[in-house]
Design an enzyme around this catalytic site. Structure first.
Site, PDB file in Angstrom:
ATOM      1  N   SER A 299       0.924  -1.280   0.046  1.00  0.00           N
ATOM      2  CA  SER A 299       0.117   0.092   0.116  1.00  0.00           C
ATOM      3  C   SER A 299       0.644   1.210  -0.193  1.00  0.00           C
ATOM      4  O   SER A 299       1.809   1.321   0.608  1.00  0.00           O
ATOM      5  CB  SER A 299      -1.040  -0.086   1.265  1.00  0.00           C
ATOM      6  OG  SER A 299      -0.683   0.706   2.149  1.00  0.00           O
ATOM      7  N   LYS A 300       0.309   2.235  -0.754  1.00  0.00           N
ATOM      8  CA  LYS A 300       1.189   3.385  -0.691  1.00  0.00           C
ATOM      9  C   LYS A 300       1.344   4.176   0.369  1.00  0.00           C
ATOM     10  O   LYS A 300       2.360   4.852   0.660  1.00  0.00           O
ATOM     11  CB  LYS A 300       0.026   4.386  -1.593  1.00  0.00           C
ATOM     12  CG  LYS A 300       0.897   5.674  -2.194  1.00  0.00           C
ATOM     13  CD  LYS A 300      -0.318   6.290  -3.238  1.00  0.00           C
ATOM     14  CE  LYS A 300       0.184   7.830  -3.455  1.00  0.00           C
ATOM     15  NZ  LYS A 300      -0.829   8.541  -4.047  1.00  0.00           N
TER      16      LYS A 300
END
Ligand code: GLU
Length: 405
Positions: A299-300
């Protein structure tokens, strides 16, 4: 309903035809079996490992077959657009050795221009092209205007949720689908905003088989929703724009993330309705990591290693990252590398069938190991130059010491 009349009413200014488009964007003259692939990112500014995996897959498929890879900028969602994002993407990918033959490109002053005859390569500049096909669909009774307001759509969704029904604009909920011409004329005369919807002939109870180059044979359910093709400002949705573009840019292989898989039945319908040949699809699974004993998507927000800038800052040489991505993409790459330690990575025969359909696991220890092997094959001078370059940016003390001795 007189569909020709309706088409003229909705698109009075569109005088060009699909035949004109076919002439303007002729079939490519390429050897038999040559792949035309693309990257079609939305310019959101964040370049990540997933982009590199997709880019490398696209690039290998195109170039190892004597084909073409191009870059198309999917900027129809102005809200998500970040200034300079396309420039960053081109720079980042070329840093990792991924070059486009065609498409949005940077000139020597760092300005974006269109390279190739299939442009414009920015979707926001292709409205007139999309409208030609929108008009064609209306003429053939395959699309229609819908004047529903936001409030009406919300009320509809709430009712569907309360009834425990699938949400969406379909069946009896598609209230503008078969409205008489007088209603449409009255709504237009009253200046009401409208979107253009696809008239789906699919049945939500029926399934069909589809072959994806990564996922293999899939059984999918037909789409019965009358999705939006053009928004009220005349700008197309991704679905409509990508179908028109992939056809006119003569794309043979669509390489993209598998988050698009649920939309595939609609896309297939759309290609058929438009009279386009369906490209081959290469849906890449997500990059995952172990979190305790379970896997989750990178995830970013939580994982700095998703951003490509991370690898530069950590000091991984470019070929290490490329080499590592190749081990992730193709399970037989490592055996090949052991047998061919000095061969150019480009002479490896890349196959989409070797991608893990469920997605791949990101493994930092493995990256370090691959990188160690790559560095061990580099000459001393090269190691020094690259180390110094890295240190100048990320550890100036160390750089000074290296230069002093
Ligand atoms: N603009 C879409 C995205 O960034 C592209 C998907 C595709 O490659 O077709 O997800």
């Amino acid at each position: 309903m007189d569909y020709n009349y309706l088409a003229e009413l909705l698109f009075p200014d569109v005088t060009e035809t699909p035949e004109d488009m076919e002439k303007r964007f002729p079939k490519r003259e390429l050897p038999e079996g040559a792949v035309v692939s693309r990257m079609a990112p939305s310019p959101t500014g964040f370049v990540h490992l997933g982009n590199l995996m997709q880019g490398l897959t696209s690039e290998r498929l195109a170039h190892q077959s004597g084909g073409i890879m191009y870059l198309r900028v999917e900027d129809t969602d102005a809200k998500r657009e970040v200034k300079g994002a396309t420039e960053t993407l081109i720079e980042m990918l070329s840093h990792y050795g991924i070059f486009f033959d065609e498409g949005a490109a940077l000139d020597e002053n760092g300005k974006i221009y269109d390279k190739g005859i299939y442009g414009p390569y920015k979707q926001s500049r292709r409205a007139a092209i999309y409208h030609v096909y929108a008009k064609k669909l209306v003429k053939e009774g395959k699309a229609y205007p819908c004047f529903c307001t936001e409030e009406e759509l919300t009320a509809m969704r709430e009712q569907q949720e309360a009834n425990k029904e699938t949400t969406g604009y379909y069946g009896k909920y598609a209230i503008w689908r078969d409205r008489p011409l007088e209603d449409v004329q009255a709504a237009l005369a009253a200046g009401k905003p409208w979107v253009l919807r696809f008239r789906s002939t699919g049945d939500g109870e029926r399934q069909f088989k589809f072959d994806d180059l990564v996922k293999g044979k899939l059984t999918v359910t037909e789409n019965n929703v009358d999705h939006v093709l053009l928004k009220s400002d005349g700008i197309p949705t991704y679905h409509f724009a990508h179908a028109v573009d992939d056809h006119l840019m003569r794309t043979t292989h669509v390489v993209r993330g598998d988050e698009w898989l649920p939309s595939l039945p609609f896309h297939i319908q759309l290609f058929q309705a438009l009279g386009f040949k369906l490209p081959k699809y290469v849906h890449i699974g997500p990059l995952m990591k172990m979190d305790g004993s379970s896997k989750r998507k990178l995830s970013k927000r939580k994982d700095p290693e998703l951003a490509l800038t991370y690898y530069k800052a950590e000091g991984f040489p470019i070929p290490s990252v490329r080499e590592y991505i190749m081990t992730v993409l193709n399970s037989n790459f490592e055996d090949w590398r052991r047998a061919n330690p000095d061969a150019d990575i480009e002479s490896f025969k890349f196959s989409p069938k070797k991608l893990n359909p469920a997605g791949s696991l990101f493994d930092y220890a493995k990256l370090v190991d691959v990188s160690k092997n790559v560095i061990s094959r580099m000459g001393a001078e090269d190691v020094y130059t690259q180390l110094l370059e890295w240190a100048k940016e990320f550890d100036t003390d160390f750089a000074a010491k290296l230069e002093a001795d």
